[in-house]
Design a protein around this motif. Structure first.
Motif, short mmCIF file in Angstrom:
data_model
loop_
_atom_site.label_atom_id
_atom_site.label_comp_id
_atom_site.label_asym_id
_atom_site.label_seq_id
_atom_site.Cartn_x
_atom_site.Cartn_y
_atom_site.Cartn_z
N ASP A 273 0.75 -1.18 0.16
CA ASP A 273 -0.11 -0.10 0.11
C ASP A 273 1.00 1.37 -0.07
O ASP A 273 0.64 2.21 -0.64
CB ASP A 273 -0.97 0.04 1.21
CG ASP A 273 -2.23 -0.94 1.02
OD1 ASP A 273 -2.53 -1.46 0.04
OD2 ASP A 273 -2.76 -1.10 2.10
N ASN A 274 1.98 1.19 0.78
CA ASN A 274 2.78 2.48 0.80
C ASN A 274 3.42 2.64 -0.42
O ASN A 274 3.69 3.80 -0.96
CB ASN A 274 3.78 2.35 2.03
CG ASN A 274 3.31 2.14 3.30
OD1 ASN A 274 2.31 3.02 3.52
ND2 ASN A 274 3.93 1.99 4.21
N GLU A 275 3.91 1.50 -1.10
CA GLU A 275 4.47 1.55 -2.60
C GLU A 275 3.55 2.50 -3.59
O GLU A 275 4.00 3.23 -4.50
CB GLU A 275 5.05 0.26 -3.15
CG GLU A 275 6.18 -0.27 -2.23
CD GLU A 275 7.38 0.93 -2.34
OE1 GLU A 275 7.93 1.01 -3.48
OE2 GLU A 275 7.93 1.41 -1.45
N LYS A 276 2.46 1.57 -3.44
CA LYS A 276 1.30 2.31 -4.48
C LYS A 276 1.14 3.89 -4.31
O LYS A 276 0.79 4.63 -5.13
CB LYS A 276 0.14 1.40 -4.17
CG LYS A 276 -0.02 0.01 -4.87
CD LYS A 276 -1.55 -0.55 -4.81
CE LYS A 276 -1.39 -1.94 -5.07
NZ LYS A 276 -2.45 -2.84 -4.74
N ALA A 277 0.96 4.15 -2.83
CA ALA A 277 0.61 5.35 -2.63
C ALA A 277 1.66 6.66 -2.94
O ALA A 277 1.46 7.43 -3.18
CB ALA A 277 0.35 5.53 -0.94
N SER A 278 2.88 5.88 -2.68
CA SER A 278 4.06 6.77 -3.23
C SER A 278 3.84 7.05 -4.68
O SER A 278 4.19 8.19 -5.39
CB SER A 278 5.42 6.21 -3.00
OG SER A 278 6.53 6.72 -3.39
N VAL A 279 3.53 6.09 -5.54
CA VAL A 279 3.56 6.43 -6.83
C VAL A 279 2.19 7.51 -7.21
O VAL A 279 2.36 8.45 -8.06
CB VAL A 279 3.27 5.14 -7.89
CG1 VAL A 279 3.02 5.29 -9.17
CG2 VAL A 279 4.40 4.28 -7.60
#
Length: 118
Positions: free
Chosen positions: A77-83
């Motif tokens: 989720d954190n990786e998706k949110a960063s993008v």
């Protein structure tokens, strides 16, 4: 799954606050009263090596290093949110970095009809 729900054998991701360092995968080796003990598998070995202790509430490493643990779901989720955060920023929507990742993803869904796909 949330940090406080982890039990022995559950996978975790150890993330350094330095974005240049790659995250490491580990496993909960022991659950204590206040800390998780995390082990990492070394290439070529069938057992794991103890990596360190992490606070059960915050996920921060006991020795105050830059590492913290996340569940694999939280990490994804954190990786998706960063993008998504970067795409929103490029379209002129400025969000504070302190906004939790699940909120960033919700905001992006709400803004999709206005801004198009992000």
């Amino acid at each position: 799954m949330k940090l406080h729900e982890l039990k022995e054998g559950d996978p975790v991701v150890m993330v350094d606050s330095n974005p240049k360092k790659s995250p490491r995968r580990g496993v909960i080796a022991k659950v204590g009263r206040k800390y998780f003990t995390v082990g990492v598998f070394l290439q070529g070995f069938s057992s794991y090596s103890i990596y360190g202790q992490f606070n059960k509430e915050t996920g921060r490493k006991k020795d105050d290093s830059n590492y913290h643990i996340e569940t694999p779901e939280e990490y994804e989720d954190n990786e998706k949110a960063s993008v998504v955060w970067g795409k929103l920023n490029a379209k002129g929507v400025q969000l504070a970095r302190s906004i939790p990742s699940h909120k960033v993803l919700e905001i992006a869904k709400l803004l999709t009809p206005i801004l198009g796909e992000v």
